[in-house]
Design a protein around this motif. Structure first.
Motif, PDB file in Angstrom:
ATOM      1  N   GLU A  95      52.133   7.270  67.700  1.00 45.47           N
ATOM      2  CA  GLU A  95      52.839   8.764  67.853  1.00 45.47           C
ATOM      3  C   GLU A  95      51.983   9.749  68.264  1.00 45.47           C
ATOM      4  N   THR A  96      51.535   9.430  69.618  1.00 49.12           N
ATOM      5  CA  THR A  96      50.678  10.361  70.213  1.00 49.12           C
ATOM      6  C   THR A  96      51.310  10.664  71.634  1.00 49.12           C
ATOM      7  N   LYS A  97      51.011  11.596  72.314  1.00 48.05           N
ATOM      8  CA  LYS A  97      51.413  11.753  73.557  1.00 48.05           C
ATOM      9  C   LYS A  97      50.710  10.797  74.561  1.00 48.05           C
ATOM     10  N   TYR A  98      51.535  10.361  75.395  1.00 50.93           N
ATOM     11  CA  TYR A  98      51.040   9.186  76.455  1.00 50.93           C
ATOM     12  C   TYR A  98      49.483   9.947  77.053  1.00 50.93           C
ATOM     13  N   GLU A  99      49.744  11.169  77.561  1.00 50.19           N
ATOM     14  CA  GLU A  99      48.383  11.499  78.155  1.00 50.19           C
ATOM     15  C   GLU A  99      47.144  11.595  77.228  1.00 50.19           C
ATOM     16  N   ARG A 104      42.267   8.742  75.676  1.00 47.73           N
ATOM     17  CA  ARG A 104      41.287   8.012  74.661  1.00 47.73           C
ATOM     18  C   ARG A 104      40.893   6.765  75.266  1.00 47.73           C
ATOM     19  N   VAL A 105      41.869   6.007  76.160  1.00 44.59           N
ATOM     20  CA  VAL A 105      41.209   4.645  76.675  1.00 44.59           C
ATOM     21  C   VAL A 105      40.435   4.751  77.855  1.00 44.59           C
ATOM     22  N   GLU A 130      33.082   8.641  68.069  1.00 46.84           N
ATOM     23  CA  GLU A 130      32.906   9.007  69.546  1.00 46.84           C
ATOM     24  C   GLU A 130      33.982   9.568  70.278  1.00 46.84           C
ATOM     25  N   GLU A 131      34.930   8.620  70.262  1.00 45.20           N
ATOM     26  CA  GLU A 131      36.361   9.022  71.011  1.00 45.20           C
ATOM     27  C   GLU A 131      36.629  10.314  70.382  1.00 45.20           C
ATOM     28  N   GLU A 132      36.715  10.467  69.253  1.00 43.53           N
ATOM     29  CA  GLU A 132      37.374  11.907  68.772  1.00 43.53           C
ATOM     30  C   GLU A 132      36.267  13.013  69.422  1.00 43.53           C
ATOM     31  N   LYS A 133      34.991  12.699  69.111  1.00 42.93           N
ATOM     32  CA  LYS A 133      34.089  13.935  69.736  1.00 42.93           C
ATOM     33  C   LYS A 133      34.307  14.098  71.121  1.00 42.93           C
ATOM     34  N   ALA A 134      34.632  13.106  71.905  1.00 39.45           N
ATOM     35  CA  ALA A 134      34.986  13.271  73.377  1.00 39.45           C
ATOM     36  C   ALA A 134      36.394  13.795  73.645  1.00 39.45           C
ATOM     37  N   MET A 135      37.200  13.555  72.662  1.00 41.86           N
ATOM     38  CA  MET A 135      38.566  14.088  73.059  1.00 41.86           C
ATOM     39  C   MET A 135      38.439  15.618  72.674  1.00 41.86           C
TER      40      MET A 135
END
Length: 150
Positions: A95-99, A104-105, A130-135
């Motif tokens: 339930e996230t936006k495609y973008e 994230r990928v 690490e993904e969250e920090k990057a986002m």
């Protein structure tokens, strides 16, 4: 720095390419890496499944496969294959936006090239942090005025 985006039989509809390249470069620098050549190849489930079978002996769908071609420590040279079909499906499930899922990928693959793993639960938790920090960095990253969106 050479970051390239390619499409194999599918459109990624990726936007903000310049900002994304700056972001990827910033994350690499933060991790003490320098990007030499980084190729992102957006493809279909079937395309990535064939790569998974032929190179990794896995007969399963996946959203990403990362090939590290680096020859020197601290440098990134690699190819990251991303199934746009999986990204779209995962964005619905999560339930996230495609973008957002695509970003994230993209960064997930870079993190693999920086040495992060996700085989066990502890590694997966570290990868997610690490993904969250990057986002969060992406949301706060400015692009210099007059910079083309490519």
């Amino acid at each position: 720095m050479a970051i390239h985006f390619f499409e194999e039989g599918i459109q990624s509809k990726i936007t903000q390419k310049r900002k994304i390249k700056l972001w990827i470069t910033e994350i690499a620098k933060e991790k003490k890496f320098r990007i030499q050549t980084l190729n992102y190849v957006f493809c279909t489930d079937d395309y990535l499944l064939e790569i998974n079978k032929n190179y990794l002996n896995h007969d399963t769908y996946t959203d990403i496969i990362t090939f590290d071609q680096s020859e020197f420590e601290g440098e990134i040279e690699g190819d990251i294959y991303i199934s746009i079909d999986r990204v779209k499906e995962n964005s619905k499930i999560l339930e996230t936006k495609y973008e957002e899922e695509l970003l994230r990928v993209l960064i997930h693959g870079l993190l693999h090239l920086c040495g992060y793993k996700d085989k066990n639960q502890r590694e997966k938790e570290t990868m997610r942090r690490e993904e969250e920090k990057a986002m969060n960095l992406f949301q706060n990253l400015g692009v210099p005025r007059g910079t083309p969106n490519q």
